[in-house]
Design a protein around this motif. Sequence first.
Motif, short mmCIF file in Angstrom:
data_model
loop_
_atom_site.label_atom_id
_atom_site.label_comp_id
_atom_site.label_asym_id
_atom_site.label_seq_id
_atom_site.Cartn_x
_atom_site.Cartn_y
_atom_site.Cartn_z
N GLU A 141 12.00 35.23 -23.45
CA GLU A 141 12.28 33.93 -22.84
C GLU A 141 11.15 32.93 -23.12
OE1 GLU A 141 12.95 34.84 -18.72
OE2 GLU A 141 14.97 35.59 -19.10
N LYS A 142 9.90 33.39 -23.09
CA LYS A 142 8.76 32.51 -23.30
C LYS A 142 8.48 32.24 -24.77
CE LYS A 142 6.60 33.56 -18.97
NZ LYS A 142 5.42 33.17 -18.24
N LYS A 143 9.04 33.07 -25.66
CA LYS A 143 8.91 32.91 -27.11
C LYS A 143 7.48 32.65 -27.57
CE LYS A 143 13.59 31.29 -27.51
NZ LYS A 143 14.52 30.27 -27.85
N PRO A 144 6.59 33.58 -27.25
CA PRO A 144 5.19 33.37 -27.69
C PRO A 144 5.05 33.60 -29.19
CG PRO A 144 5.42 35.56 -26.79
CD PRO A 144 6.75 34.86 -26.58
N LYS A 145 4.05 32.97 -29.75
CA LYS A 145 3.67 33.27 -31.11
C LYS A 145 2.87 34.57 -31.06
CE LYS A 145 3.16 28.40 -32.17
NZ LYS A 145 2.17 27.34 -32.38
N ILE A 146 2.87 35.31 -32.16
CA ILE A 146 2.14 36.57 -32.23
C ILE A 146 1.13 36.45 -33.36
CG2 ILE A 146 2.34 39.06 -32.64
CD1 ILE A 146 5.31 38.75 -31.70
N LYS A 147 -0.13 36.78 -33.07
CA LYS A 147 -1.18 36.69 -34.08
C LYS A 147 -1.67 38.09 -34.42
CE LYS A 147 -5.63 34.57 -35.10
NZ LYS A 147 -6.71 33.74 -34.59
N LYS A 203 -2.70 36.00 -38.99
CA LYS A 203 -1.42 35.39 -39.35
C LYS A 203 -0.60 35.20 -38.09
CE LYS A 203 -0.64 36.68 -44.10
NZ LYS A 203 0.30 37.24 -45.05
N ILE A 204 0.05 34.04 -38.00
CA ILE A 204 0.89 33.73 -36.86
C ILE A 204 2.34 34.07 -37.20
CG2 ILE A 204 1.71 31.89 -35.32
CD1 ILE A 204 -1.27 32.43 -34.97
N SER A 205 2.97 34.84 -36.33
CA SER A 205 4.39 35.18 -36.48
C SER A 205 5.15 34.59 -35.30
CB SER A 205 4.59 36.70 -36.50
OG SER A 205 3.89 37.29 -37.56
N PHE A 206 6.38 34.22 -35.56
CA PHE A 206 7.23 33.66 -34.51
C PHE A 206 8.25 34.68 -34.04
CE2 PHE A 206 5.50 30.23 -36.98
CZ PHE A 206 5.07 29.34 -36.01
N CYS A 207 8.19 35.88 -34.58
CA CYS A 207 9.17 36.91 -34.27
C CYS A 207 8.48 38.28 -34.30
CB CYS A 207 10.27 36.84 -35.34
SG CYS A 207 11.39 38.22 -35.38
N SER A 233 8.56 39.99 -37.71
CA SER A 233 7.57 39.49 -38.66
C SER A 233 6.19 40.07 -38.38
CB SER A 233 7.49 37.96 -38.61
OG SER A 233 8.71 37.40 -39.02
N ALA A 234 5.86 40.20 -37.10
CA ALA A 234 4.57 40.78 -36.72
C ALA A 234 4.50 42.24 -37.17
CB ALA A 234 4.38 40.67 -35.21
N ALA A 235 5.57 42.99 -36.97
CA ALA A 235 5.61 44.39 -37.40
C ALA A 235 5.48 44.50 -38.90
CB ALA A 235 6.89 45.06 -36.93
N MET A 236 6.16 43.62 -39.62
CA MET A 236 6.13 43.68 -41.08
C MET A 236 4.76 43.29 -41.62
SD MET A 236 8.89 45.06 -41.53
CE MET A 236 8.89 45.19 -43.30
N GLU A 237 3.98 42.56 -40.85
CA GLU A 237 2.61 42.25 -41.25
C GLU A 237 1.81 43.55 -41.38
OE1 GLU A 237 -0.95 40.63 -42.29
OE2 GLU A 237 1.00 39.62 -42.30
N LEU A 238 2.13 44.54 -40.54
CA LEU A 238 1.42 45.81 -40.56
C LEU A 238 2.02 46.84 -41.50
CD1 LEU A 238 0.69 46.19 -36.75
CD2 LEU A 238 -0.91 45.52 -38.53
#
Length: 127
Positions: free
Chosen positions: A8-14, A18-22, A25-30
């Motif tokens: 609900e809050k839709k935080p960005k993930i760093k 790298k900043i991910s919006f999902c 995307s954050a998982a795929m960074e790793l």
Amino acid sequence: MDRKELFEKKPKIKINDKISFCPTSAAMELIGGKWKSVILTHLIGDKKRYNELRKEIPGITERTLSLQLKQLEADGMVNRKVFTKKPPLKVEYTLTEFGQTLVPILNLIVDWGLQAAETKGEFLFEE
């Protein structure tokens, strides 16, 4: 904060600067890319030396394997243990506790890959 609140809050993930919006995307960074999940799969349940991984993963270059292992280590997915101080180094790689959390997902990817091969492709056996 639970999962529903996070969505609900839709935080960005760093991660790794790298900043991910999902979360995907954050998982795929790793674990994204052609080789990371392959390397991690080969480390499930056992420690491996560099040359063992090289032999088990045809098609990967030495440089790529080395770079990917360094990145996986930096990201806390793989542990690198050196047993000797002078060359040739004896080095073993294992999944960290954090890396172990991926095992169920990696096993599902393997199962899906087998299903995809049966459905969309074929198995080729050497004679």
